[in-house]
Design a protein around this motif. Structure first.
Motif, PDB file in Angstrom:
ATOM      1  N   MET A  25       0.660  -0.995  -0.158  1.00  0.00           N
ATOM      2  CA  MET A  25       0.062  -0.047  -0.104  1.00  0.00           C
ATOM      3  C   MET A  25       0.872   1.197   0.262  1.00  0.00           C
ATOM      4  O   MET A  25       0.593   2.327  -0.703  1.00  0.00           O
ATOM      5  N   LEU A  26       1.976   1.057   0.850  1.00  0.00           N
ATOM      6  CA  LEU A  26       2.763   2.348   0.658  1.00  0.00           C
ATOM      7  C   LEU A  26       3.516   2.317  -0.685  1.00  0.00           C
ATOM      8  O   LEU A  26       3.711   3.630  -1.288  1.00  0.00           O
ATOM      9  N   LYS A  27       3.741   1.167  -1.262  1.00  0.00           N
ATOM     10  CA  LYS A  27       4.492   1.329  -2.817  1.00  0.00           C
ATOM     11  C   LYS A  27       3.605   2.151  -3.475  1.00  0.00           C
ATOM     12  O   LYS A  27       4.110   2.817  -4.537  1.00  0.00           O
ATOM     13  N   GLU A  28       2.202   2.131  -3.379  1.00  0.00           N
ATOM     14  CA  GLU A  28       1.519   2.809  -4.393  1.00  0.00           C
ATOM     15  C   GLU A  28       1.728   4.347  -4.126  1.00  0.00           C
ATOM     16  O   GLU A  28       0.910   5.122  -5.160  1.00  0.00           O
ATOM     17  N   THR A  29       2.224   4.929  -3.280  1.00  0.00           N
ATOM     18  CA  THR A  29       2.278   6.452  -3.141  1.00  0.00           C
ATOM     19  C   THR A  29       3.619   6.999  -3.818  1.00  0.00           C
ATOM     20  O   THR A  29       3.859   8.130  -3.887  1.00  0.00           O
ATOM     21  N   GLY A  30       4.521   6.063  -4.275  1.00  0.00           N
ATOM     22  CA  GLY A  30       5.608   6.645  -5.096  1.00  0.00           C
ATOM     23  C   GLY A  30       6.286   5.505  -6.319  1.00  0.00           C
ATOM     24  O   GLY A  30       5.767   4.337  -5.900  1.00  0.00           O
ATOM     25  N   ARG A  31       6.639   6.008  -6.967  1.00  0.00           N
ATOM     26  CA  ARG A  31       7.186   5.162  -8.197  1.00  0.00           C
ATOM     27  C   ARG A  31       8.217   4.031  -7.805  1.00  0.00           C
ATOM     28  O   ARG A  31       8.545   3.283  -8.256  1.00  0.00           O
ATOM     29  N   HIS A  32       9.101   4.585  -6.794  1.00  0.00           N
ATOM     30  CA  HIS A  32      10.218   3.660  -6.293  1.00  0.00           C
ATOM     31  C   HIS A  32      10.084   3.456  -4.672  1.00  0.00           C
ATOM     32  O   HIS A  32       9.665   4.319  -3.989  1.00  0.00           O
ATOM     33  N   PHE A  33      10.261   2.231  -4.246  1.00  0.00           N
ATOM     34  CA  PHE A  33      10.085   1.839  -2.860  1.00  0.00           C
ATOM     35  C   PHE A  33      11.302   0.830  -2.300  1.00  0.00           C
ATOM     36  O   PHE A  33      11.496  -0.060  -3.300  1.00  0.00           O
ATOM     37  N   GLU A  34      12.007   0.964  -1.272  1.00  0.00           N
ATOM     38  CA  GLU A  34      12.878   0.333  -0.582  1.00  0.00           C
ATOM     39  C   GLU A  34      12.712   0.388   0.607  1.00  0.00           C
ATOM     40  O   GLU A  34      12.562   1.245   1.178  1.00  0.00           O
ATOM     41  N   LYS A  35      13.071  -0.874   1.220  1.00  0.00           N
ATOM     42  CA  LYS A  35      13.056  -1.139   2.766  1.00  0.00           C
ATOM     43  C   LYS A  35      14.375  -1.651   3.093  1.00  0.00           C
ATOM     44  O   LYS A  35      14.959  -2.338   2.195  1.00  0.00           O
ATOM     45  N   ILE A  36      14.697  -1.594   4.293  1.00  0.00           N
ATOM     46  CA  ILE A  36      15.888  -2.181   4.761  1.00  0.00           C
ATOM     47  C   ILE A  36      15.750  -2.292   6.465  1.00  0.00           C
ATOM     48  O   ILE A  36      15.007  -1.803   7.141  1.00  0.00           O
ATOM     49  N   SER A  37      16.160  -3.764   6.768  1.00  0.00           N
ATOM     50  CA  SER A  37      15.977  -4.095   8.279  1.00  0.00           C
ATOM     51  C   SER A  37      17.154  -4.518   8.870  1.00  0.00           C
ATOM     52  O   SER A  37      18.267  -4.838   8.147  1.00  0.00           O
ATOM     53  N   ASN A  38      17.323  -4.440  10.022  1.00  0.00           N
ATOM     54  CA  ASN A  38      18.399  -5.038  10.758  1.00  0.00           C
ATOM     55  C   ASN A  38      18.202  -6.406  11.197  1.00  0.00           C
ATOM     56  O   ASN A  38      16.994  -6.960  10.944  1.00  0.00           O
ATOM     57  N   ASP A  39      19.042  -6.925  11.937  1.00  0.00           N
ATOM     58  CA  ASP A  39      18.687  -8.263  12.559  1.00  0.00           C
ATOM     59  C   ASP A  39      17.884  -8.587  13.522  1.00  0.00           C
ATOM     60  O   ASP A  39      17.374  -9.727  13.823  1.00  0.00           O
ATOM     61  N   LYS A  40      17.189  -7.608  13.877  1.00  0.00           N
ATOM     62  CA  LYS A  40      16.401  -7.621  15.066  1.00  0.00           C
ATOM     63  C   LYS A  40      14.892  -7.454  14.199  1.00  0.00           C
ATOM     64  O   LYS A  40      13.836  -7.377  14.905  1.00  0.00           O
ATOM     65  N   GLY A  41      14.783  -7.228  13.050  1.00  0.00           N
ATOM     66  CA  GLY A  41      13.670  -7.048  12.145  1.00  0.00           C
ATOM     67  C   GLY A  41      12.940  -5.804  12.266  1.00  0.00           C
ATOM     68  O   GLY A  41      11.728  -5.621  11.809  1.00  0.00           O
ATOM     69  N   LYS A  42      13.733  -4.776  12.621  1.00  0.00           N
ATOM     70  CA  LYS A  42      13.337  -3.488  12.896  1.00  0.00           C
ATOM     71  C   LYS A  42      13.529  -2.872  11.260  1.00  0.00           C
ATOM     72  O   LYS A  42      14.686  -3.225  10.520  1.00  0.00           O
ATOM     73  N   THR A  43      12.561  -2.074  10.849  1.00  0.00           N
ATOM     74  CA  THR A  43      12.543  -1.534   9.317  1.00  0.00           C
ATOM     75  C   THR A  43      12.645  -0.171   9.149  1.00  0.00           C
ATOM     76  O   THR A  43      11.893   0.453   9.830  1.00  0.00           O
ATOM     77  N   LEU A  44      13.228   0.249   8.011  1.00  0.00           N
ATOM     78  CA  LEU A  44      13.078   1.776   7.736  1.00  0.00           C
ATOM     79  C   LEU A  44      12.655   1.622   6.117  1.00  0.00           C
ATOM     80  O   LEU A  44      13.171   0.551   5.465  1.00  0.00           O
ATOM     81  N   VAL A  45      11.935   2.643   5.676  1.00  0.00           N
ATOM     82  CA  VAL A  45      11.246   2.590   4.329  1.00  0.00           C
ATOM     83  C   VAL A  45      11.364   3.790   3.638  1.00  0.00           C
ATOM     84  O   VAL A  45      11.493   4.947   4.344  1.00  0.00           O
ATOM     85  N   ALA A  46      11.942   3.902   2.404  1.00  0.00           N
ATOM     86  CA  ALA A  46      12.146   5.181   1.382  1.00  0.00           C
ATOM     87  C   ALA A  46      11.212   4.932   0.559  1.00  0.00           C
ATOM     88  O   ALA A  46      11.179   3.965  -0.134  1.00  0.00           O
ATOM     89  N   VAL A  47      10.276   5.989   0.163  1.00  0.00           N
ATOM     90  CA  VAL A  47       9.642   6.005  -0.927  1.00  0.00           C
ATOM     91  C   VAL A  47       9.893   7.176  -1.703  1.00  0.00           C
ATOM     92  O   VAL A  47      10.039   8.339  -1.309  1.00  0.00           O
ATOM     93  N   SER A  48      10.103   7.110  -3.116  1.00  0.00           N
ATOM     94  CA  SER A  48      10.652   8.235  -3.877  1.00  0.00           C
ATOM     95  C   SER A  48      10.036   8.142  -5.271  1.00  0.00           C
ATOM     96  O   SER A  48      10.020   7.155  -5.951  1.00  0.00           O
ATOM     97  N   ARG A  49       9.985   9.283  -5.805  1.00  0.00           N
ATOM     98  CA  ARG A  49       9.717   9.521  -7.341  1.00  0.00           C
ATOM     99  C   ARG A  49      10.903   9.333  -8.003  1.00  0.00           C
ATOM    100  O   ARG A  49      10.978   9.357  -9.221  1.00  0.00           O
ATOM    101  N   PHE A  50      12.143   9.450  -7.505  1.00  0.00           N
ATOM    102  CA  PHE A  50      13.401   9.124  -8.053  1.00  0.00           C
ATOM    103  C   PHE A  50      13.880   7.608  -7.797  1.00  0.00           C
ATOM    104  O   PHE A  50      13.581   6.908  -6.946  1.00  0.00           O
TER     105      PHE A  50
END
Length: 362
Positions: A152-177
């Motif tokens: 659902m977050l992907k739909e708000t931008g053309r490019h989507f990436e997530k990254i997690s640490n070994d504890k499962g905590k996650t950051l997400v970036a959504v970008s038109r670039f």
């Protein structure tokens, strides 16, 4: 006799005013202490606004009762100019250029926030806002590990990436670039992380450094107790068992956060040394009067303090009113109209957004 009493009272008030200014200086510049080596001293910046407000009270007193005395609080404001400006800046409003990009940062609280009755849920409240405002770059912290919500977050931008640490905590970036790369910034932490997303903006690689730094990890009971203390109904005795425990948590979190900030600064320095542009944002869990903020501001421009007006509280829960979310940029960007979106109730944090225009200076 009356004149003598008035003189004594004036001296007492003057002495109290000077003592307040000294406390404001000590707490306002506490961010200069290395928070890893001296966490107790470094975290004193949390109480700086209290002494600044007391000094306002003294200014009013001198204005109405002995106007010559206003020189004392005015000198206090002068010596505390820099922490006051960081905490509560005053800037002329500026309209972003048409070609400026909009950057947004928000801690979404795993989309578990209890939204107002007229809203569906936290996620859909945020999605509606994103579809209406269309930020060019958005960074989210405390993202749940649920693929359907990622989609659902992907739909708000053309490019989507997530990254997690070994504890499962996650950051997400959504970008038109285009997002052409990503990497974790290594440091020790149970529940926090920082990462870099490399964006391709008009043939230039820009590094978005996203952060969710060490929180105070207060339980619901502890948060409730803090609210009572702030409201005046709680136990304000600093020697009580409960308050000693809260202080220890505060100091411990400040120390952990300092090592994380050093790792992020080291990474940012290495990126900028290679001539790369940087946008840095996220939930710092520290106010503008802190070691973390000072270390970032040594390297980058604080978009809020350089363009906004007012304290801009991005966190208002349990009686606490703080700006602990920040956006910074390297000197090849010019920031415009950084603001806290305090009308969006989709998390315990409000979103922070800013417009950035690429400039030639570096």
């Amino acid at each position: 006799m009356l004149k003598k009493v008035k003189t004594i009272l004036t001296r007492i008030v003057g002495g109290a005013n000077i003592a307040t200014i000294l406390a404001a200086v000590f707490t306002g510049y506490s961010g200069y202490w290395d928070a890893e080596a001296h966490p107790s001293l470094s975290c004193l910046g949390l109480v700086f606004p209290i002494f600044a407000l007391i000094n306002v009270g003294f200014l009013l007193f001198w204005t109405f009762f002995r106007w010559r005395g206003i020189i004392i609080p005015l000198l206090g404001f002068a010596v505390c100019f820099f922490p006051i400006r960081d905490y509560c800046p005053v800037n002329l409003p500026s309209k972003p250029p048409a070609d400026a990009i909009q950057v947004l940062s928000m801690n979404v609280m795993y989309f578990n926030f209890k939204v107002p009755k007229d809203s569906v849920d936290a996620l859909h409240t945020l999605l509606r806002y994103l579809k209406r405002t269309k930020p060019d770059i958005a960074c989210f912290q405390e993202i749940p590990i649920q693929k359907n919500k990622w989609e659902m977050l992907k739909e708000t931008g053309r490019h989507f990436e997530k990254i997690s640490n070994d504890k499962g905590k996650t950051l997400v970036a959504v970008s038109r670039f285009p997002i052409i790369g990503k990497e974790l910034i290594p440091y020790e932490s149970e529940g926090n992380l920082s990462a870099a997303f490399h964006l391709l903006i008009e043939k230039d690689t820009v590094t978005l450094v996203a952060n969710h730094l060490q929180s105070f990890s207060l339980s619901e009971k502890e948060r409730s107790e803090v609210e009572k203390i702030i409201g005046g109904s709680g136990n304000r005795n600093p020697r009580s068992k409960e308050n000693i425990h809260l202080t220890e948590k505060l100091v411990r979190a400040t120390r952990h956060r300092a090592s994380q900030v050093k790792a992020v600064c080291h990474y940012t320095d290495s990126i900028m040394a290679g001539g790369r542009s940087v946008i840095l944002c996220g939930d710092f869990n520290e106010t503008p009067v802190s070691y973390s903020h000072r270390e970032m501001k040594k390297r980058l421009t604080d978009c809020y303090s350089s363009t906004a007006t007012g304290p801009g509280f991005s966190y208002e829960q349990n009686g606490m009113h703080l700006r602990i979310d920040h956006i910074f940029c390297s000197s090849d960007w010019t920031p415009y109209r950084c603001q806290v979106i305090d009308g969006l109730h989709a998390s315990d944090h409000y979103p922070l957004r800013c417009w950035l225009k690429k400039s030639t200076k570096r």
